[in-house]
Design a protein around this motif. Structure first.
Motif, PDB file in Angstrom:
ATOM      1  N   ILE A  95      67.318 -62.881  52.695  1.00  0.00           N
ATOM      2  CA  ILE A  95      67.354 -63.072  51.244  1.00  0.00           C
ATOM      3  C   ILE A  95      68.779 -63.362  50.782  1.00  0.00           C
ATOM      4  CG2 ILE A  95      67.014 -61.923  49.027  1.00  0.00           C
ATOM      5  CD1 ILE A  95      64.648 -60.460  50.289  1.00  0.00           C
ATOM      6  N   ALA A  96      69.735 -62.650  51.357  1.00  0.00           N
ATOM      7  CA  ALA A  96      71.137 -62.878  50.993  1.00  0.00           C
ATOM      8  C   ALA A  96      71.544 -64.309  51.325  1.00  0.00           C
ATOM      9  CB  ALA A  96      72.036 -61.881  51.720  1.00  0.00           C
ATOM     10  N   ASP A  97      71.181 -64.762  52.524  1.00  0.00           N
ATOM     11  CA  ASP A  97      71.511 -66.131  52.921  1.00  0.00           C
ATOM     12  C   ASP A  97      70.840 -67.134  52.012  1.00  0.00           C
ATOM     13  OD1 ASP A  97      73.024 -65.162  54.986  1.00  0.00           O
ATOM     14  OD2 ASP A  97      71.478 -65.441  56.510  1.00  0.00           O
ATOM     15  N   PHE A  98      69.596 -66.849  51.645  1.00  0.00           N
ATOM     16  CA  PHE A  98      68.846 -67.741  50.775  1.00  0.00           C
ATOM     17  C   PHE A  98      69.529 -67.889  49.416  1.00  0.00           C
ATOM     18  CE2 PHE A  98      65.984 -67.826  47.158  1.00  0.00           C
ATOM     19  CZ  PHE A  98      65.364 -69.053  47.330  1.00  0.00           C
ATOM     20  N   GLN A 126      61.342 -61.607  44.112  1.00  0.00           N
ATOM     21  CA  GLN A 126      62.763 -61.881  43.920  1.00  0.00           C
ATOM     22  C   GLN A 126      63.100 -63.314  44.288  1.00  0.00           C
ATOM     23  OE1 GLN A 126      64.596 -58.948  46.389  1.00  0.00           O
ATOM     24  NE2 GLN A 126      64.430 -57.296  44.902  1.00  0.00           N
ATOM     25  N   LEU A 127      62.547 -63.770  45.375  1.00  0.00           N
ATOM     26  CA  LEU A 127      62.838 -65.126  45.838  1.00  0.00           C
ATOM     27  C   LEU A 127      62.302 -66.166  44.856  1.00  0.00           C
ATOM     28  CD1 LEU A 127      62.041 -64.548  49.608  1.00  0.00           C
ATOM     29  CD2 LEU A 127      64.294 -64.996  48.642  1.00  0.00           C
ATOM     30  N   LEU A 128      61.083 -65.967  44.384  1.00  0.00           N
ATOM     31  CA  LEU A 128      60.504 -66.912  43.428  1.00  0.00           C
ATOM     32  C   LEU A 128      61.307 -66.946  42.130  1.00  0.00           C
ATOM     33  CD1 LEU A 128      56.669 -66.208  43.874  1.00  0.00           C
ATOM     34  CD2 LEU A 128      58.023 -68.057  44.871  1.00  0.00           C
ATOM     35  N   LYS A 129      61.709 -65.789  41.656  1.00  0.00           N
ATOM     36  CA  LYS A 129      62.519 -65.739  40.434  1.00  0.00           C
ATOM     37  C   LYS A 129      63.875 -66.395  40.649  1.00  0.00           C
ATOM     38  CE  LYS A 129      62.475 -62.195  37.627  1.00  0.00           C
ATOM     39  NZ  LYS A 129      62.510 -60.834  37.037  1.00  0.00           N
ATOM     40  N   ALA A 130      64.455 -66.205  41.831  1.00  0.00           N
ATOM     41  CA  ALA A 130      65.759 -66.805  42.108  1.00  0.00           C
ATOM     42  C   ALA A 130      65.683 -68.320  42.056  1.00  0.00           C
ATOM     43  CB  ALA A 130      66.266 -66.348  43.468  1.00  0.00           C
ATOM     44  N   LEU A 188      70.720 -59.412  43.782  1.00  0.00           N
ATOM     45  CA  LEU A 188      70.826 -60.808  44.217  1.00  0.00           C
ATOM     46  C   LEU A 188      72.087 -61.440  43.665  1.00  0.00           C
ATOM     47  CD1 LEU A 188      67.148 -62.077  43.823  1.00  0.00           C
ATOM     48  CD2 LEU A 188      68.317 -61.443  45.918  1.00  0.00           C
ATOM     49  N   LEU A 189      72.412 -61.124  42.414  1.00  0.00           N
ATOM     50  CA  LEU A 189      73.615 -61.677  41.811  1.00  0.00           C
ATOM     51  C   LEU A 189      74.857 -61.244  42.579  1.00  0.00           C
ATOM     52  CD1 LEU A 189      74.804 -63.313  39.477  1.00  0.00           C
ATOM     53  CD2 LEU A 189      74.891 -61.186  38.153  1.00  0.00           C
ATOM     54  N   GLU A 190      74.890 -59.995  43.011  1.00  0.00           N
ATOM     55  CA  GLU A 190      76.020 -59.487  43.777  1.00  0.00           C
ATOM     56  C   GLU A 190      76.177 -60.277  45.090  1.00  0.00           C
ATOM     57  OE1 GLU A 190      78.369 -57.205  43.139  1.00  0.00           O
ATOM     58  OE2 GLU A 190      77.567 -57.141  41.102  1.00  0.00           O
ATOM     59  N   GLN A 191      75.072 -60.688  45.672  1.00  0.00           N
ATOM     60  CA  GLN A 191      75.121 -61.419  46.936  1.00  0.00           C
ATOM     61  C   GLN A 191      75.640 -62.845  46.757  1.00  0.00           C
ATOM     62  OE1 GLN A 191      71.270 -61.109  48.843  1.00  0.00           O
ATOM     63  NE2 GLN A 191      71.124 -58.955  48.275  1.00  0.00           N
TER      64      GLN A 191
END
Length: 239
Positions: free
Chosen positions: A25-28, A207-211, A234-237
């Motif tokens: 997820i971080a890489d994504f 989370q991924l869909l929202k991102a 996610l924002l922190e990543q």
């Protein structure tokens, strides 16, 4: 890729470690920040494609519940249009009209049941290219767990999407390493991103869909508006 990767069989969902999922997820999220985005007030378009073969029923039901997350990530001064595409059964591959609210998309998804059949990712890529030629698509999402087509031919189609500036964000359910290698290559060729998710942890997919929706519409600033702890993580990543 060699012949051994050309005939990939369907796989069932496998539980992956939290550390592995978090890393994916971080890489994504780091890669998705490079999305070409429309200006404020303009409509973002996302092609939402799913494998609807028999092994996918649990995740199809999950996606039905979570699809509204994409619309919730978009503020009122922006617009989001999503087209649902799916394949199943014996050569069936269909796409919906473009919809602009979660209720309509949910009704479309709930009217579809999964059926046995082989993957038709090549048709998904061809349709994406056709729709993108009509009007720009900011991002394409594909959710699947298997690949039974010629990998080299699919890579060529993915490369064509990359040349057109259409990024593919591909989410793999399960842990088949051969499928992962192919999916990662398709993402690389389109300058998109790859992530694995665990169907037993639905918030990861949410989370991924929202991102994708947030970045497609407004980038980091829009993600900052998300109030969930997951969105802030996610924002922190991204930094």
């Amino acid at each position: 890729m060699g012949d051994k990767q050309r005939d990939l069989k369907p796989v069932r969902a496998a539980v992956v470690s939290k550390a592995s999922a978090s890393s994916d997820i971080a890489d994504f999220v780091k890669q998705v920040g490079a999305l070409a985005r429309p200006s404020a007030g303009q409509q973002a378009r996302i092609l939402f494609a799913l494998d609807a073969t028999m092994s996918r029923q649990p995740t199809w039901d999950l996606a039905c519940k979570l699809q509204g997350e994409m619309f919730e990530a978009i503020p009122n001064n922006n617009a989001l249009a999503i087209q649902l595409q799916y394949f199943r059964g014996f050569g069936e591959c269909r796409a919906s009209k473009w919809v602009v609210n979660a209720q309509t998309l949910a009704r479309l998804m709930c009217s579809i049941d999964c059926r046995g059949g082989e993957t038709q990712i090549g048709k998904v890529f061809a349709h994406a290219r056709s729709e993108h030629a009509k009007q720009r698509i900011q991002a394409m999402i594909f959710v699947g767990d298997a690949l039974e087509e010629n990998v080299d031919r699919l890579a060529e189609k993915a490369g064509q999407l990359g040349l057109l500036g259409l990024p593919l964000f591909i989410f793999q359910e399960g842990h088949d390493t051969r499928v992962e290698a192919a999916f990662r290559e398709f993402a690389r060729l389109t300058k998109g991103a790859y992530a694995r998710f665990d169907a037993s942890a639905p918030q990861e997919l949410a989370q991924l869909l929202k991102a994708v929706a947030a970045f497609a519409s407004g980038g980091r600033d829009l993600l900052k508006l998300q109030k969930s702890a997951s969105a802030h993580a996610l924002l922190e990543q991204l930094r």
